[in-house]
Motif scaffolding. Structure first.
Motif, mmCIF file in Angstrom:
data_model
loop_
_atom_site.group_PDB
_atom_site.id
_atom_site.type_symbol
_atom_site.label_atom_id
_atom_site.label_comp_id
_atom_site.label_asym_id
_atom_site.label_seq_id
_atom_site.Cartn_x
_atom_site.Cartn_y
_atom_site.Cartn_z
ATOM 1 N N VAL A 13 0.838 -1.203 0.000
ATOM 2 C CA VAL A 13 0.000 0.000 0.000
ATOM 3 C C VAL A 13 0.869 1.247 0.000
ATOM 4 O O VAL A 13 0.612 2.210 -0.741
ATOM 5 N N TRP A 14 1.900 1.233 0.832
ATOM 6 C CA TRP A 14 2.810 2.386 0.938
ATOM 7 C C TRP A 14 3.441 2.700 -0.417
ATOM 8 O O TRP A 14 3.457 3.852 -0.863
ATOM 9 N N ALA A 15 3.956 1.679 -1.070
ATOM 10 C CA ALA A 15 4.619 1.877 -2.366
ATOM 11 C C ALA A 15 3.638 2.423 -3.399
ATOM 12 O O ALA A 15 3.974 3.321 -4.187
ATOM 13 N N GLN A 16 2.417 1.910 -3.381
ATOM 14 C CA GLN A 16 1.426 2.353 -4.351
ATOM 15 C C GLN A 16 1.017 3.801 -4.115
ATOM 16 O O GLN A 16 1.022 4.621 -5.039
ATOM 17 N N VAL A 17 0.672 4.125 -2.866
ATOM 18 C CA VAL A 17 0.147 5.457 -2.547
ATOM 19 C C VAL A 17 1.238 6.514 -2.612
ATOM 20 O O VAL A 17 1.116 7.527 -3.314
ATOM 21 N N SER B 98 8.820 15.543 3.629
ATOM 22 C CA SER B 98 8.018 16.734 3.336
ATOM 23 C C SER B 98 6.530 16.458 3.535
ATOM 24 O O SER B 98 5.783 17.318 4.023
ATOM 25 N N ALA B 99 6.085 15.252 3.182
ATOM 26 C CA ALA B 99 4.683 14.879 3.392
ATOM 27 C C ALA B 99 4.378 14.804 4.880
ATOM 28 O O ALA B 99 3.276 15.161 5.317
ATOM 29 N N THR B 100 5.363 14.368 5.677
ATOM 30 C CA THR B 100 5.182 14.318 7.126
ATOM 31 C C THR B 100 4.995 15.719 7.693
ATOM 32 O O THR B 100 4.120 15.950 8.542
ATOM 33 N N PRO C 8 -6.536 12.860 0.003
ATOM 34 C CA PRO C 8 -7.141 12.018 1.037
ATOM 35 C C PRO C 8 -6.482 10.647 1.208
ATOM 36 O O PRO C 8 -6.355 10.154 2.337
ATOM 37 N N THR C 9 -6.056 10.043 0.121
ATOM 38 C CA THR C 9 -5.439 8.718 0.232
ATOM 39 C C THR C 9 -4.070 8.803 0.891
ATOM 40 O O THR C 9 -3.712 7.969 1.722
ATOM 41 N N LEU C 10 -3.290 9.819 0.529
ATOM 42 C CA LEU C 10 -1.998 10.037 1.172
ATOM 43 C C LEU C 10 -2.193 10.328 2.650
ATOM 44 O O LEU C 10 -1.475 9.786 3.511
ATOM 45 N N TYR C 11 -3.166 11.183 2.962
ATOM 46 C CA TYR C 11 -3.429 11.509 4.365
ATOM 47 C C TYR C 11 -3.785 10.252 5.152
ATOM 48 O O TYR C 11 -3.257 10.030 6.251
ATOM 49 N N ALA C 12 -4.657 9.418 4.604
ATOM 50 C CA ALA C 12 -5.073 8.202 5.305
ATOM 51 C C ALA C 12 -3.898 7.254 5.519
ATOM 52 O O ALA C 12 -3.780 6.613 6.572
ATOM 53 N N THR C 13 -3.007 7.173 4.542
ATOM 54 C CA THR C 13 -1.837 6.288 4.670
ATOM 55 C C THR C 13 -0.897 6.789 5.762
ATOM 56 O O THR C 13 -0.392 5.995 6.573
ATOM 57 N N LEU C 14 -0.662 8.084 5.808
ATOM 58 C CA LEU C 14 0.180 8.652 6.857
ATOM 59 C C LEU C 14 -0.507 8.564 8.214
ATOM 60 O O LEU C 14 0.154 8.326 9.235
ATOM 61 N N ARG C 15 -1.816 8.733 8.246
ATOM 62 C CA ARG C 15 -2.567 8.606 9.500
ATOM 63 C C ARG C 15 -2.428 7.188 10.057
ATOM 64 O O ARG C 15 -2.221 7.004 11.262
ATOM 65 N N VAL D 68 -2.128 8.830 14.471
ATOM 66 C CA VAL D 68 -2.800 10.027 14.978
ATOM 67 C C VAL D 68 -3.568 10.646 13.812
ATOM 68 O O VAL D 68 -3.287 10.359 12.642
ATOM 69 N N ASP D 69 -4.534 11.501 14.147
ATOM 70 C CA ASP D 69 -5.380 12.125 13.132
ATOM 71 C C ASP D 69 -5.423 13.633 13.367
ATOM 72 O O ASP D 69 -6.398 14.171 13.864
ATOM 73 N N PRO D 70 -4.347 14.346 13.021
ATOM 74 C CA PRO D 70 -4.282 15.778 13.340
ATOM 75 C C PRO D 70 -5.370 16.618 12.681
ATOM 76 O O PRO D 70 -5.701 17.690 13.184
#
Length: 290
Positions: free
Chosen positions: A201-205, A239-241, A256-263, A268-270
């Motif tokens: 998932v990480w590699a794809q997103v 930078s995404a962090t 939204p997909t990047l945000y969900a993957t980092l979340r 955490v859900d800032p």
């Protein structure tokens, strides 16, 4: 004593030490985590870390425990004539520890020291091309993450002027994301994730988002994520962090997909912390009064 017996005893003792050390470290960390958090440190966080008042109470409590452990285990050094203060330790530790909340952590195991310069610092660069020609130059930097156990940051970027606070950039989050990235021995934009499916998932997103950022930067278009993230996959993750914590609302809306993957990674859900916007003055005053 027979040599073989002596070797066996040494092996047993060594194994015992390896088993005992993690247990001792865990007990020491638990004592640190449960110690009272200094009132002055709390005031520093409320007054000078604008994200802090927005964080839910339970997470703030967890963060304070992490800060106590981080400051006890890491060494801070002032460079360029800078004298390290409690405020510097607390603000840097707090932001570094935002990245390790709500999960098992070894507190940046490879990291030993944080070097703090008053402002941008100069580093020497050198490359050797295919013909063996050496090219060297001096380059100003505001932060660096070294695999040899060091993070270097510029203090005036750790606590920027108020007019610079909306850039969505954060040098501490950026450099400590690099530390997480390098924990598996390779700084390639993919930190330790656990299950194989998470790597897929990480590699794809992140791969797709990284390529999209590179295309936008090439076309000269404005980007939410710092254009520096287009340099390589490692810089994109860092930078995404920054954007995830500093501008969570816009990142959630636009990516939204990047945000969900980092979340899912940071747990955490800032964007849910009071809408992801700066805490109002009344909110900070309520914490100070409390």
């Amino acid at each position: 004593m027979e040599p073989l017996i002596a070797l066996l005893l040494i092996a047993v003792l060594s194994a015992t030490v390896l088993l005992v050390q993690p247990a001792l470290r865990a007990r020491r960390r638990e004592r640190l985590r449960s110690a009272p958090f200094p009132t002055e440190w709390e005031r520093i966080l409320i007054e000078r870390l604008r994200l802090y008042p927005r964080i839910p109470d339970r997470i703030r409590q967890d963060l304070r425990g992490h800060i106590l452990i981080f400051i006890a285990e890491k060494r801070f050094f002032g460079c360029g004539g800078l004298e390290i203060t409690d405020a510097m330790r607390v603000l840097i530790a707090a932001q570094a520890c935002l990245l390790i909340l709500n999960r098992k952590t070894d507190y940046y195991r490879k990291l030993r020291s944080i070097l703090v310069y008053p402002s941008a610092f100069i580093v020497n660069r050198e490359i050797v091309d295919e013909a063996g020609v050496h090219t060297s130059w001096r380059e100003p930097r505001i932060g660096e993450s070294w695999e040899m156990g060091r993070v270097i940051v510029s203090w005036d970027e750790v606590e920027p002027d108020e007019r610079d606070r909306d850039r969505g950039e954060n040098v501490v989050l950026h450099e400590f994301a690099h530390q997480l990235d390098a924990e598996d021995g390779i700084a390639d934009g993919t930190p330790v994730l656990g299950a194989r499916a998470r790597y897929d998932v990480w590699a794809q997103v992140l791969g797709a988002e990284y390529r999209a950022l590179r295309e936008k930067v090439t076309r000269g278009e404005a980007t939410l994520i710092d254009p520096y993230g287009a340099e390589d996959a490692g810089e994109f993750f860092a930078s995404a962090t920054e954007c995830f914590f500093e501008r969570p609302g816009p990142l959630c809306e636009q990516h939204p997909t990047l945000y969900a993957t980092l979340r899912d990674y940071y747990r955490v859900d800032p964007a849910a912390w009071h809408g992801g916007e700066a805490a109002p003055l009344a909110q900070r005053e309520a914490l100070l009064d409390g």
